[in-house]
Design an enzyme around this catalytic site. Structure first.
Site, mmCIF file in Angstrom:
data_model
loop_
_atom_site.group_PDB
_atom_site.id
_atom_site.type_symbol
_atom_site.label_atom_id
_atom_site.label_comp_id
_atom_site.label_asym_id
_atom_site.label_seq_id
_atom_site.Cartn_x
_atom_site.Cartn_y
_atom_site.Cartn_z
ATOM 1 N N ALA A 73 49.909 60.059 24.580
ATOM 2 C CA ALA A 73 50.465 58.802 23.903
ATOM 3 C C ALA A 73 50.391 57.625 24.494
ATOM 4 O O ALA A 73 49.725 57.511 25.626
ATOM 5 C CB ALA A 73 52.232 58.861 23.684
ATOM 6 N N LYS A 74 50.367 56.403 24.140
ATOM 7 C CA LYS A 74 50.124 55.286 24.522
ATOM 8 C C LYS A 74 50.820 54.112 23.987
ATOM 9 O O LYS A 74 51.089 54.004 22.720
ATOM 10 C CB LYS A 74 48.587 54.783 24.689
ATOM 11 C CG LYS A 74 48.203 54.105 25.793
ATOM 12 C CD LYS A 74 48.271 54.732 27.024
ATOM 13 C CE LYS A 74 47.815 53.834 28.296
ATOM 14 N NZ LYS A 74 47.761 54.474 29.509
ATOM 15 N N GLY A 75 51.463 53.197 24.677
ATOM 16 C CA GLY A 75 52.192 52.085 23.962
ATOM 17 C C GLY A 75 51.250 50.600 24.434
ATOM 18 O O GLY A 75 50.551 50.589 25.485
#
Length: 392
Positions: A73-75
């Protein structure tokens, strides 16, 4: 690989700025990936980074280890981290993402943010921790959390262990490639773009291995010396953003324009700052033999194809800069203790084995290192899914 599992775009009600979260894949209901803040951050960028995290987790899969790989995932937040409104924006973003951080997304520092800042903002946003989603997977949560906290408190030469392990991994990946090519460390010249956490640690470990750092670049430009820079002096003279105080330069050090690091006489280039810095135009200026992706996605795919045609090898980010993420989980799950020597030994051993595996696969398949890394991931993801499942 499949499309991302979840894509989320968020608009801050105070500033109107955009933030993003992409969960590419889950393993046992949990994903892993840092949070970056930079002006111009886009959803496509975050999606690419999330896919990269899925790959990094799969590449470090060890069936006998305590660390069980997570999904990727990544933000991302579109804001200059130096802006006066950046911290309030970070807190509001974390409040908005709280349901995901509590349930399925473990996150931490990335470009533009430090772990201390993320931890402070997470507490203000009402979170127990930025990695609390992984706690249900731990055998002994209290012991594991203490072990990780102790590891973050470890310093080596006045620098936090968490700031050093990533650069140690980058350096070891390059050293493994040099060894396979029978290239001696002495006389091998390196240019590093970015002297922040990753770039600074990489420069330090490479210099201590006997390589010559001939150029470093920061937001003010490039500092170069064909005889070699005093890496320790430059590191001591940088600010929190990796910008070097020019008063620390020696008489033989030259100040050059920002992109000069690309074309200095060196065998190795290490882009360690931002994404998309090597494109189809400026790749023509590169004469190095290796590009080592310490940053995430610094070489555009079209540029990499042209570099490959010219005989320049790109060691990809999904392998090269994966050491920090792996160190977090080795420590939390209990594969290693809160000890610098143990952390560096495990990082070197793991990164060397992974780099050797990738380069051997590339040679056997007649492909690039990146294509080989993708092939390894394609082999491992079904195994991980079969053993652990996507959801709890």
């Amino acid at each position: 690989m499949t499309a991302p599992l979840m894509t989320l775009a968020w608009t801050d009600h105070v500033t109107g700025r955009q933030g993003y979260l992409v969960v590419d894949r889950l393993v046992r209901g949990v994903s892993s990936g840092g949070l970056r803040m930079r002006p111009g951050c886009t959803l496509d960028e975050v999606a690419g980074l999330a896919r990269g995290m899925t790959m990094k987790e799969a590449l470090h899969y060890n069936p006998e280890g305590r660390y069980i790989p997570l999904g990727g995932a990544k933000g991302g937040i579109d804001c200059d981290p130096r802006s006066p409104e950046a911290y309030g924006l970070l807190v509001r973003y974390l409040r908005a993402m709280r349901p995901y951080i509590e349930s399925c997304w473990t996150t931490g520092e990335d470009l533009g943010l430090t772990q201390d800042l993320v931890d402070r903002a997470a507490a203000e946003a009402g979170l127990v921790s930025s990695i609390q989603a992984v706690y249900p997977l731990l055998d002994d949560e209290a012991t594991a959390r203490k072990r990780l906290a102790d590891a973050f408190a470890v310093e080596v030469d006045g620098i936090g262990l968490d700031e050093l392990v990533g650069g140690c991994g980058v350096a070891e990946s390059l050293l493994a490639a040099l060894d396979r090519a029978a290239v001696p460390y002495a006389g091998t010249r390196v240019a590093v773009q970015g002297l922040g956490t990753m770039g600074g640690a990489t420069a330090r470990f490479l210099a201590r291995a006997g390589l010559t750092i001939v150029a470093v670049a920061d937001v003010k430009g490039t500092i170069a010396n064909p005889e070699g820079l005093d890496v320790e002096a430059l590191l001591a003279a940088r600010d929190a953003y990796g910008t070097v105080d020019r008063s620390a330069l020696r008489p033989g050090d030259r100040e050059l324009p920002g992109e000069a690091w690309l074309s200095v006489e060196a065998e190795v280039l290490v882009p360690a700052a931002v994404s998309y810095v090597v494109d189809t135009t400026n790749q023509r200026r590169i004469g190095a033999r290796w590009i080592v992706e310490a940053a995430n996605m610094p070489v555009l795919p079209e540029a990499e194809a042209l570099l490959t045609e010219r005989g320049i090898t790109v060691l990809p980010d999904v392998v090269v800069n994966s050491g920090t993420n792996a160190w977090w989980w080795w420590t939390l799950f209990g594969d290693i203790d809160a000890d610098a020597d143990e952390a560096f030994a495990r990082t070197r051993r793991s990164m060397r084995a992974l780099t050797d595996l990738m380069l051997a696969r590339a040679e056997a398949d007649g492909t690039t290192p990146r294509a080989a890394a993708h092939a390894i991931v394609a082999d491992r993801l079904p195994v991980i899914a079969e053993r652990f499942g996507w959801y709890r």
